[in-house]
Design a protein around this motif. Structure first.
Motif, mmCIF file in Angstrom:
data_model
loop_
_atom_site.group_PDB
_atom_site.id
_atom_site.type_symbol
_atom_site.label_atom_id
_atom_site.label_comp_id
_atom_site.label_asym_id
_atom_site.label_seq_id
_atom_site.Cartn_x
_atom_site.Cartn_y
_atom_site.Cartn_z
ATOM 1 N N LEU A 111 0.889 -1.264 -0.049
ATOM 2 C CA LEU A 111 0.051 0.067 -0.062
ATOM 3 C C LEU A 111 0.987 1.147 -0.168
ATOM 4 O O LEU A 111 1.972 1.218 0.424
ATOM 5 C CB LEU A 111 -1.030 0.189 1.201
ATOM 6 N N SER A 112 0.255 2.191 -0.497
ATOM 7 C CA SER A 112 1.100 3.389 -0.415
ATOM 8 C C SER A 112 -0.092 4.661 -0.301
ATOM 9 O O SER A 112 -0.892 4.803 -1.316
ATOM 10 C CB SER A 112 1.893 3.694 -1.620
ATOM 11 N N SER A 113 0.010 5.566 0.534
ATOM 12 C CA SER A 113 -0.854 6.771 0.694
ATOM 13 C C SER A 113 -0.214 8.180 0.538
ATOM 14 O O SER A 113 0.759 8.593 1.196
ATOM 15 C CB SER A 113 -1.211 6.682 2.157
ATOM 16 N N LEU A 114 -0.511 8.683 -0.531
ATOM 17 C CA LEU A 114 -0.007 10.102 -0.883
ATOM 18 C C LEU A 114 1.298 10.291 -1.019
ATOM 19 O O LEU A 114 1.745 11.250 -0.370
ATOM 20 C CB LEU A 114 -0.832 10.917 0.157
ATOM 21 N N ALA A 115 2.018 9.296 -1.526
ATOM 22 C CA ALA A 115 3.454 9.333 -1.658
ATOM 23 C C ALA A 115 3.945 9.420 -3.119
ATOM 24 O O ALA A 115 4.985 9.835 -3.558
ATOM 25 C CB ALA A 115 4.262 8.346 -0.876
ATOM 26 N N LEU A 116 3.247 8.739 -4.057
ATOM 27 C CA LEU A 116 3.731 8.273 -5.241
ATOM 28 C C LEU A 116 3.529 9.309 -6.366
ATOM 29 O O LEU A 116 4.282 9.380 -7.425
ATOM 30 C CB LEU A 116 3.091 7.087 -5.973
ATOM 31 N N HIS A 117 2.990 10.563 -6.014
ATOM 32 C CA HIS A 117 3.224 11.655 -7.003
ATOM 33 C C HIS A 117 4.175 12.455 -6.603
ATOM 34 O O HIS A 117 4.585 13.394 -7.322
ATOM 35 C CB HIS A 117 1.699 12.685 -6.806
ATOM 36 N N VAL A 140 -2.584 -1.316 -3.410
ATOM 37 C CA VAL A 140 -3.680 -0.178 -3.239
ATOM 38 C C VAL A 140 -2.820 1.042 -2.820
ATOM 39 O O VAL A 140 -1.998 1.120 -1.828
ATOM 40 C CB VAL A 140 -4.508 -0.473 -1.734
ATOM 41 N N LEU A 141 -3.194 2.143 -3.534
ATOM 42 C CA LEU A 141 -2.469 3.279 -3.466
ATOM 43 C C LEU A 141 -3.440 4.521 -3.572
ATOM 44 O O LEU A 141 -4.576 4.409 -4.178
ATOM 45 C CB LEU A 141 -1.719 3.521 -4.557
ATOM 46 N N SER A 142 -3.082 5.607 -3.117
ATOM 47 C CA SER A 142 -3.549 7.021 -3.071
ATOM 48 C C SER A 142 -2.587 7.850 -3.866
ATOM 49 O O SER A 142 -1.517 7.968 -3.159
ATOM 50 C CB SER A 142 -4.226 7.393 -1.977
ATOM 51 N N VAL A 143 -2.851 8.876 -4.607
ATOM 52 C CA VAL A 143 -2.322 9.921 -5.002
ATOM 53 C C VAL A 143 -2.974 11.068 -5.152
ATOM 54 O O VAL A 143 -4.243 11.082 -5.176
ATOM 55 C CB VAL A 143 -1.721 9.777 -6.434
ATOM 56 N N GLU A 144 -2.510 12.282 -5.166
ATOM 57 C CA GLU A 144 -3.347 13.630 -5.516
ATOM 58 C C GLU A 144 -3.726 13.439 -6.709
ATOM 59 O O GLU A 144 -3.234 12.823 -7.846
ATOM 60 C CB GLU A 144 -2.358 14.748 -5.340
ATOM 61 N N PRO A 146 -4.937 13.816 -10.495
ATOM 62 C CA PRO A 146 -4.353 14.578 -11.682
ATOM 63 C C PRO A 146 -5.185 16.035 -12.041
ATOM 64 O O PRO A 146 -4.585 16.834 -12.629
ATOM 65 C CB PRO A 146 -4.683 13.769 -12.750
ATOM 66 N N VAL A 147 -6.240 16.261 -11.638
ATOM 67 C CA VAL A 147 -7.082 17.601 -11.958
ATOM 68 C C VAL A 147 -6.434 18.216 -10.867
ATOM 69 O O VAL A 147 -6.441 19.754 -11.031
ATOM 70 C CB VAL A 147 -8.505 17.341 -11.468
ATOM 71 N N PHE A 148 -6.126 17.894 -9.704
ATOM 72 C CA PHE A 148 -5.360 18.762 -8.699
ATOM 73 C C PHE A 148 -3.870 18.921 -9.010
ATOM 74 O O PHE A 148 -3.209 20.244 -8.687
ATOM 75 C CB PHE A 148 -5.512 17.871 -7.504
ATOM 76 N N THR A 149 -2.954 18.079 -9.597
ATOM 77 C CA THR A 149 -1.885 18.335 -9.839
ATOM 78 C C THR A 149 -1.240 18.856 -11.154
ATOM 79 O O THR A 149 -0.312 19.284 -11.420
ATOM 80 C CB THR A 149 -0.875 16.947 -9.854
ATOM 81 N N SER A 150 -2.488 18.992 -12.222
ATOM 82 C CA SER A 150 -2.147 19.485 -13.475
ATOM 83 C C SER A 150 -1.759 21.052 -13.369
ATOM 84 O O SER A 150 -0.530 21.204 -14.163
ATOM 85 C CB SER A 150 -3.288 19.517 -14.326
ATOM 86 N N ARG A 151 -1.778 21.761 -12.678
ATOM 87 C CA ARG A 151 -1.365 23.063 -12.254
ATOM 88 C C ARG A 151 -0.548 23.223 -11.192
ATOM 89 O O ARG A 151 -0.930 22.636 -10.098
ATOM 90 C CB ARG A 151 -2.246 24.086 -12.480
ATOM 91 N N ALA A 152 0.582 23.880 -11.155
ATOM 92 C CA ALA A 152 1.589 23.750 -10.300
ATOM 93 C C ALA A 152 1.175 24.595 -9.022
ATOM 94 O O ALA A 152 1.264 24.436 -7.943
ATOM 95 C CB ALA A 152 3.075 24.321 -10.510
ATOM 96 N N ALA A 153 0.296 25.384 -9.508
ATOM 97 C CA ALA A 153 -0.469 26.492 -8.362
ATOM 98 C C ALA A 153 -1.283 25.717 -7.343
ATOM 99 O O ALA A 153 -1.271 26.370 -6.218
ATOM 100 C CB ALA A 153 -1.163 27.803 -8.975
ATOM 101 N N GLN A 154 -1.983 24.649 -7.899
ATOM 102 C CA GLN A 154 -2.867 23.956 -6.850
ATOM 103 C C GLN A 154 -3.822 24.824 -6.152
ATOM 104 O O GLN A 154 -3.785 24.798 -4.916
ATOM 105 C CB GLN A 154 -1.985 23.050 -6.098
ATOM 106 N N ASP A 155 -4.491 25.717 -6.935
ATOM 107 C CA ASP A 155 -5.322 26.696 -6.013
ATOM 108 C C ASP A 155 -6.540 27.123 -6.965
ATOM 109 O O ASP A 155 -6.487 26.770 -8.063
ATOM 110 C CB ASP A 155 -4.452 28.030 -5.577
ATOM 111 N N TRP A 156 -7.551 27.620 -6.214
ATOM 112 C CA TRP A 156 -8.642 28.140 -6.797
ATOM 113 C C TRP A 156 -8.691 29.257 -7.686
ATOM 114 O O TRP A 156 -7.493 30.176 -7.567
ATOM 115 C CB TRP A 156 -9.748 28.282 -5.669
ATOM 116 N N HIS A 157 -9.493 29.587 -8.590
ATOM 117 C CA HIS A 157 -9.611 30.759 -9.282
ATOM 118 C C HIS A 157 -10.748 31.744 -8.438
ATOM 119 O O HIS A 157 -11.710 31.178 -8.299
ATOM 120 C CB HIS A 157 -10.060 30.631 -10.762
ATOM 121 N N TYR A 158 -10.272 32.732 -7.836
ATOM 122 C CA TYR A 158 -10.991 33.684 -7.122
ATOM 123 C C TYR A 158 -11.695 34.720 -7.762
ATOM 124 O O TYR A 158 -10.965 35.275 -8.771
ATOM 125 C CB TYR A 158 -10.063 34.057 -6.009
ATOM 126 N N GLY A 159 -12.841 35.330 -7.233
ATOM 127 C CA GLY A 159 -13.458 36.461 -7.793
ATOM 128 C C GLY A 159 -12.947 37.573 -7.090
ATOM 129 O O GLY A 159 -12.046 37.488 -6.281
#
Length: 244
Positions: A111-117, A140-144, A146-159
């Motif tokens: 198993l691997s939890s949030l390490a393989l990214h 069995v593994l978990s990663v961040e 790809p929708v989350f990792t696609s942009r390095a900023a990893q943040d919302w677009h704010y109003g």
């Protein structure tokens, strides 16, 4: 690139203050789904890649695993694990995931939890894990996500008023290194598409048994507006694969 941010005292202190660090598995929103994807661990030989604090190693031992090995590159992580999550069936080893080499059929569950990214060559890891597993063994593994990792900023677009308008996804097909900010430090992550994650497992000889993109529980979303936002886009990708 083999990163070891966690042995930096300032970074480790910030990490230790995160809710999932202080609260353990029950504070990890994806844990109920990941737990359900694990096979019966009774009598199994278990390997945890990137074991961190050792929460999953302790869980495996409590479930009756015959033996549990947790590997991690951080001595601070391993020291905490040895102090707080030890037991006669558990041992820890300072080792980078990329450098791990085990005998054929040495484990029944990996198993691997949030390490393989954080690992550059996911395909190589899949091949190593496949070799290390016994026939019928599970990975069995978990990663961040790809929708989350696609942009390095990893943040919302704010109003203009600071409201979260949407989660931007860009350069999704451009796989590779992302220089992200995490807990105030520069951290290297590796972005891969969902297809790449799944095809790497298939290419290594695995059969994919389950895929999950968990969202916060109803209780968590009812208690927190921030948790409701977490349901607007996937943050984790969980995969369960079997060596037939």
């Amino acid at each position: 690139m083999k990163q070891n941010m966690y042995d930096d005292p300032a970074f480790f202190e910030k990490y230790s203050e995160m809710p999932r660090s202080a609260g353990g598995l029950q504070a990890a929103g994806e844990w109920p789904v990941l737990r359900a994807m694990l096979p019966d661990l009774r009598g199994k030989r278990v390997l945890d890649l990137g074991c961190g604090y050792g929460w999953h190693c302790q869980y495996a031992s409590e479930q009756g695993a015959e033996s549990v090995l947790g590997i991690d590159l951080s001595e601070k992580m391993l020291s905490y694990a040895r102090e707080h999550h030890s037991g006669p069936a558990i041992r820890y080893c300072k080792l980078a995931i990329e450098d791990s080499t085990f005998a054929g059929g040495e484990f029944d569950v990996v198993l691997s939890s949030l390490a393989l990214h954080y690992v550059e060559d996911f395909g190589l890891v899949c091949c190593k894990v496949h070799e290390a597993l016994s026939a019928g063994g599970s990975f069995v593994l978990s990663v961040e996500h790809p929708v989350f990792t696609s942009r390095a900023a990893q943040d919302w677009h704010y109003g203009t008023g600071g409201e979260r308008l949407h989660w931007p996804v860009d350069d999704y097909q451009q796989e590779g290194l992302r220089n992200a900010r995490f807990l105030g430090s520069d951290v290297v992550k590796y972005h891969r598409t969902v297809a790449t994650y799944m095809n790497a497992l298939i290419g290594a000889g695995f059969r994919i048994a389950q895929v999950a993109e968990p969202q916060p529980t109803e209780e968590a979303m009812a208690a927190s507006a921030e948790m409701r936002d977490e349901a607007r886009r996937p943050i984790f990708l969980l995969l369960a694969a079997v060596k037939d």
